[in-house]
Write a protein that holds these residues in place. Structure first.
Motif, PDB file in Angstrom:
ATOM      1  N   CYS A   1      -4.621   4.541  -0.737  1.00  0.00           N
ATOM      2  CA  CYS A   1      -3.546   3.629  -0.339  1.00  0.00           C
ATOM      3  C   CYS A   1      -2.700   4.208   0.790  1.00  0.00           C
ATOM      4  O   CYS A   1      -2.340   3.498   1.742  1.00  0.00           O
ATOM      5  CB  CYS A   1      -2.649   3.318  -1.539  1.00  0.00           C
ATOM      6  SG  CYS A   1      -3.359   2.206  -2.760  1.00  0.00           S
TER       7      CYS A   1
ATOM      8  N   THR B   1       0.827  -1.218   0.000  1.00  0.00           N
ATOM      9  CA  THR B   1       0.000   0.000   0.000  1.00  0.00           C
ATOM     10  C   THR B   1       0.856   1.262   0.000  1.00  0.00           C
ATOM     11  O   THR B   1       0.548   2.233  -0.702  1.00  0.00           O
ATOM     12  CB  THR B   1      -0.944   0.010   1.205  1.00  0.00           C
ATOM     13  OG1 THR B   1      -0.178  -0.124   2.420  1.00  0.00           O
ATOM     14  CG2 THR B   1      -1.956  -1.115   1.121  1.00  0.00           C
TER      15      THR B   1
ATOM     16  N   PHE C   1      -2.152   2.812   4.487  1.00  0.00           N
ATOM     17  CA  PHE C   1      -0.764   2.573   4.889  1.00  0.00           C
ATOM     18  C   PHE C   1      -0.468   3.204   6.245  1.00  0.00           C
ATOM     19  O   PHE C   1       0.151   2.570   7.110  1.00  0.00           O
ATOM     20  CB  PHE C   1       0.169   3.144   3.824  1.00  0.00           C
ATOM     21  CG  PHE C   1       1.617   3.212   4.237  1.00  0.00           C
ATOM     22  CD1 PHE C   1       2.383   2.066   4.264  1.00  0.00           C
ATOM     23  CD2 PHE C   1       2.198   4.419   4.584  1.00  0.00           C
ATOM     24  CE1 PHE C   1       3.717   2.118   4.647  1.00  0.00           C
ATOM     25  CE2 PHE C   1       3.524   4.491   4.959  1.00  0.00           C
ATOM     26  CZ  PHE C   1       4.294   3.338   4.991  1.00  0.00           C
TER      27      PHE C   1
END
Length: 536
Positions: free
Chosen positions: A253, A217, A257
């Motif tokens: 993402c 990610t 993350f």
């Protein structure tokens, strides 16, 4: 209580010897070569396109793919270096970087060229974090700041040498050497690194707690964000579905993350470290510095290329004015910061003031400026840039313990890589839009009161007047001269506005320096103080 096998343990200290110093020099050469490769190929892009037959869009993706892979690798490299050992990982990526450089001129088409360039970006992006890691780990306190000054050269010396090398390869040798230039220094770096850096044991047990979800990610998110930034202007920003998709997916993402890193037992980024004010300031300050450094590179070169018609070889000496003095200025400033009574915050403020002063001089730019008008600006930049970067490195690393070095290196280098690209995109976007604004204003003024524009701008470069006696545009030739005059004047005004914007960044950095970081003492004075207390 049992200790997790993947938990970081402080490595055994190594005595600082000549052999270790040569190993550090090898890592420095590798990191500098990586940075130079990116800048040189970017500056020589027009010649590369002509030589390889790729179009403008393919050329832009050639740059974007390298930069996206480069920053993604900065995020991942420290974890792999600890797992496979620092020396083995550095040697592997250095050799891979050189090997891809050797193959690039033989790519048969644009698609394979982009793929190879992205792969080289992965290898190249892994090298700057290795330089910071070895500086934090191996250097004893009395010379730690000199090691950080060597890391600072990757931001001050390397990028400003790129114009000279690009001109040398494309004008005098051959376009293939834009890629082949990395081979000799990388081989030297491998020899020095392999001989001088101690061999650590591998730690394959870390794979049991591998942050695979975070790696996917995080690297995907940062890579897509950089692709969005570098392609945004060409794709017309939010009018492009591709740009919008890249931006939205990257933000999603990176959000996932960040949440994952907060709770993972062995993360890539130890986000809890951001609660330390000096480290947070270091990351913010570094982002601001990378915007400010463009005042000594992008703006003068843009003016000389577009207004004066200079080739790269002609404005390269301006960049050398900043780059070459760093070999002397950086270690000198490190020696000053080793003096206990010198507060690095005051040096940082003085450096930011110098940069602001150089930008203030830049706001006075006119269409009559030549290369000599930039010498004082560049000299102030040459002194001001390391005066900012070194105190930021000193401040940020002062709160990082040796076992936390890989976490700090990953965060610092990822922020550095991303901010460098974002800064270039910001200044390019701002300059483009201010140029369009001034162009519209000038054209409206010419339509309403053409005699004003004629009186202000005078003769064209050829010495002929593009206006009739009543101030109107006459023939096609005069119309072309008039359009060129307006374009140049709008660019000059846009550059002046850009310098003014950068003054705002310098002022913001000064304000943050006054409010956020705590006082930092030189490393060897802390060691001496600790020794004295032990004796007592």
């Amino acid at each position: 209580m049992t200790t997790s096998p993947a938990a970081p343990t402080p490595p055994a200290p190594h005595p600082f010897t000549f052999r270790l110093a040569m190993g550090l020099l090898g890592v420095l050469i590798a990191a500098l070569t990586s940075g130079l490769n990116d800048r040189v190929s970017d500056m020589a892009l027009a010649d590369l396109r002509a030589a390889t037959g790729i179009d403008y869009a393919t050329g832009s993706w050639l740059v974007s793919a390298y930069q996206a892979a480069e920053v993604a690798a900065m995020m991942l490299a420290p974890w792999f270096a600890v797992t496979f050992s620092l020396r083995r990982f550095t040697l592997t990526v250095s050799l891979g970087f050189a090997l891809i450089g050797a193959l690039l001129p033989f790519a048969p088409n644009g698609t394979l060229l982009i793929a190879l360039r992205a792969l080289q970006g992965l290898f190249g992006g892994a090298l700057p974090p290795m330089l910071m890691t070895v500086a934090l780990r191996f250097l004893p306190p009395p010379i730690k700041l000199f090691g950080l000054s060597a890391y600072a050269l990757t931001a001050t010396f390397g990028p400003n040498m790129a114009a000279s090398l690009a001109a040398l390869w494309t004008d005098s040798v051959g376009w293939q050497f834009v890629f082949w230039q990395v081979i000799p220094p990388m081989l030297i770096a491998c020899l020095l690194t392999g001989w001088g850096i101690p061999q650590d044991p591998t730690r394959y047990e870390r794979f049991r707690q591998m942050d695979l979800f975070g790696m996917v990610t995080g690297s995907a998110g940062i890579a897509m964000l950089i692709l969005a930034l570098t392609q945004g202007e060409r794709l017309d920003w939010f009018d492009s579905p591709l740009y919008s998709g890249l931006l939205l997916v990257s933000l999603a993402c990176l959000t996932v993350f960040a949440i994952n890193e907060w709770f993972h037992p062995l993360p890539l980024f130890k986000l809890q470290m951001l609660s330390r004010r000096n480290l947070s300031f270091g990351l913010i300050g570094l982002s601001a510095v990378l915007v400010l450094t463009l005042s000594g590179s992008a703006l003068p070169s843009g003016y000389l290329a577009q207004v004066s018609g200079f080739r790269t070889v002609q404005f390269a000496p301006l960049a050398l004015t900043i780059g070459l003095p760093q070999l002397l200025v950086a270690p000198l400033l490190a020696a000053l910061l080793n003096i206990r009574w010198i507060d690095c915050r005051w040096m940082l403020i003085a450096g930011a003031t110098l940069i602001a002063g150089s930008c203030l001089l830049g706001t006075q730019i006119t269409s009559d400026w030549a290369r000599t008008n930039f010498w004082l600006i560049q000299a102030m930049q040459a002194l001001g840039q390391p005066m900012i970067i070194l105190p930021i490195l000193m401040t940020a690393t002062s709160v990082v313990a040796p076992p936390e070095g890989p976490f700090a290196s990953a965060m610092f280098n990822t922020v550095r890589g991303f901010s460098s690209i974002a800064a270039g995109t910001l200044v390019e976007w701002f300059l483009s839009h201010r140029e369009q604004f001034h162009s519209n204003v000038l054209l409206n003024a010419a339509a309403q009161k053409p005699w004003l524009l004629s009186a202000e701008n005078g003769a064209s470069a050829s010495g002929s007047q593009p206006f009739l006696a009543d101030g109107s545009v006459s023939s096609g030739e005069n119309l072309s001269q008039f359009a060129s005059m307006v374009k140049h004047q709008a660019l000059v005004l846009g550059i002046s506005d850009s310098y003014l914007m950068l003054i705002g960044f310098a002022a913001l950095l000064i304000l943050l320096t006054a409010l956020l970081p705590r006082r930092v003492w030189p490393p060897q004075t802390l060691l001496n103080s600790s020794t004295t207390k032990t004796r007592i």
